[in-house]
Design an enzyme around this catalytic site. Structure first.
Site, PDB file in Angstrom:
ATOM      1  N   GLU A  35     -44.908 -13.328 -21.075  1.00 20.76           N
ATOM      2  CA  GLU A  35     -44.601 -12.134 -21.863  1.00 20.76           C
ATOM      3  C   GLU A  35     -45.226 -10.864 -21.273  1.00 20.76           C
ATOM      4  OE1 GLU A  35     -42.578 -11.626 -24.394  1.00 20.76           O
ATOM      5  OE2 GLU A  35     -41.915 -13.708 -24.387  1.00 20.76           O
ATOM      6  N   GLY A  36     -46.345 -11.023 -20.594  1.00 16.19           N
ATOM      7  CA  GLY A  36     -46.964  -9.869 -19.952  1.00 16.19           C
ATOM      8  C   GLY A  36     -46.058  -9.267 -18.892  1.00 16.19           C
ATOM      9  N   HIS A  37     -45.468 -10.122 -18.060  1.00 16.64           N
ATOM     10  CA  HIS A  37     -44.523  -9.643 -17.056  1.00 16.64           C
ATOM     11  C   HIS A  37     -43.312  -8.995 -17.721  1.00 16.64           C
ATOM     12  CE1 HIS A  37     -46.494 -12.990 -14.651  1.00 16.64           C
ATOM     13  NE2 HIS A  37     -46.651 -11.938 -13.862  1.00 16.64           N
ATOM     14  N   GLN A  61     -53.122 -13.158   0.168  1.00 15.00           N
ATOM     15  CA  GLN A  61     -54.104 -12.623  -0.775  1.00 15.00           C
ATOM     16  C   GLN A  61     -54.941 -13.713  -1.428  1.00 15.00           C
ATOM     17  OE1 GLN A  61     -50.884 -10.836  -3.261  1.00 15.00           O
ATOM     18  NE2 GLN A  61     -52.164 -11.465  -4.990  1.00 15.00           N
ATOM     19  N   SER A 187     -51.984 -14.404 -18.354  1.00 15.33           N
ATOM     20  CA  SER A 187     -52.070 -14.659 -16.921  1.00 15.33           C
ATOM     21  C   SER A 187     -51.277 -15.919 -16.598  1.00 15.33           C
ATOM     22  CB  SER A 187     -53.527 -14.854 -16.488  1.00 15.33           C
ATOM     23  OG  SER A 187     -53.603 -15.313 -15.155  1.00 15.33           O
TER      24      SER A 187
END
EC number: 6.3.2.1
Length: 282
Positions: A35-37, A61, A187
């Site tokens: 949901e963050g994305h 990375q 995350s």
């Protein structure tokens, strides 16, 4: 929904979009979407005609190979999730070969010291990898606006520095941290948390909230000592660092000034899963 895995093909398609004078928003991700994305994608649609989402697990990375191998890859599920937002999203899901062309090595960048604070102290070379992939993606997509979550606030500041130093014509937009109802910052790593650690992890944000209150009346050192004590006795969570820093320089606070803004940054291990978070203090 258009899906590309080839850099030349998406560049040709973007030329067609630009020929119509349509604005482009861009949300770079490493997949395992949540949901963050989606909140970033929704922000992108507010001020742009078209939104491009990249899905690419960037090898340069990761400072630990095992972390790279364990990182969830859920492309089909990611595509289905994006489809619930809009069928007009353009997805760029390149291969490592498409991005690095047989030379999977990070470029070296100078971010005026931002890269040596906090995450940079614990993840050597991490921000060279971030700079490499973000620069290449921005050059490929050529967006008007690019959206990044403030959960990775240090990364956000470094990307702004990257764009400024390389005179790239894109507006970098920082978006609020998207949290579970229990406060845990969203995350992709959260899906790997075992149940006991999932129950314990909201303690991180609760501690940040308390630290913010204490920062109103106590010194940065006192607040830091208090946070460290909270984790010394915690049975499941291990503190890697807690730092109160100037939001512009990311350097640790020695003496508070009313003219500056500060954030508290934290990194915690829940078993072998590393969780980061931060909060604005003033």
């Amino acid at each position: 929904m258009k899906i590309f895995s080839d850099k030349t093909q998406i560049q040709n398609y973007i030329k067609q979009i630009k020929a119509k004078n349509l604005s482009i928003g861009f949300v770079p991700t490493m997949g395992a979407l949540h949901e963050g994305h989606l909140s970033l994608v929704k922000e992108g649609f507010k001020k742009n005609d078209v939104v491009v989402v990249s899905i690419f697990v960037n090898p340069t990375q990761f400072d630990k190979k095992e972390d790279l191998h364990k990182y969830p890859r859920t492309l089909e599920a990611d595509i289905n999730l994006l489809d619930t937002i809009s069928k007009d999203i353009i997805i760029y899901a390149p291969t490592v070969e498409d991005i690095y062309e047989g030379n999977t090595v990070a470029e070296h960048f100078s971010f005026d010291g931002l890269e040596f604070e906090m995450e940079g102290k614990f993840r050597i070379g991490h921000f060279d990898g971030v700079g490499t992939i973000v620069k290449r993606l921005l050059e490929t997509v050529e967006p008007d606006n690019a959206y990044f979550g403030e959960k990775d606030f240090q990364q956000l500041m470094i990307i702004k520095k990257l764009v400024d130093k390389h005179k790239m014509s894109v507006n970098i937009v920082g978006c609020d941290i998207y949290r579970d109802p229990n406060g845990l910052a969203m995350s992709s790593r959260n899906v790997r948390l075992k149940e006991a650690y999932k129950q314990a992890a909201p303690f991180i944000y609760k501690t940040l909230i308390s630290a913010k209150k204490k920062f109103g009346t106590e010194s940065a050192n006192k607040v830091t000592e208090w946070v460290e004590k909270q984790f010394e006795t915690h049975k499941l969570l291990t503190l890697e660092y807690f730092n109160i820093a100037d939001t512009k320089t990311l350097k640790s606070v020695k003496r508070k000034s009313k003219k500056k803004s500060y954030r508290a940054f934290i990194a915690v291990y829940a078993d072998d899963i590393r969780l980061i978070d931060n909060i604005a203090l003033n």
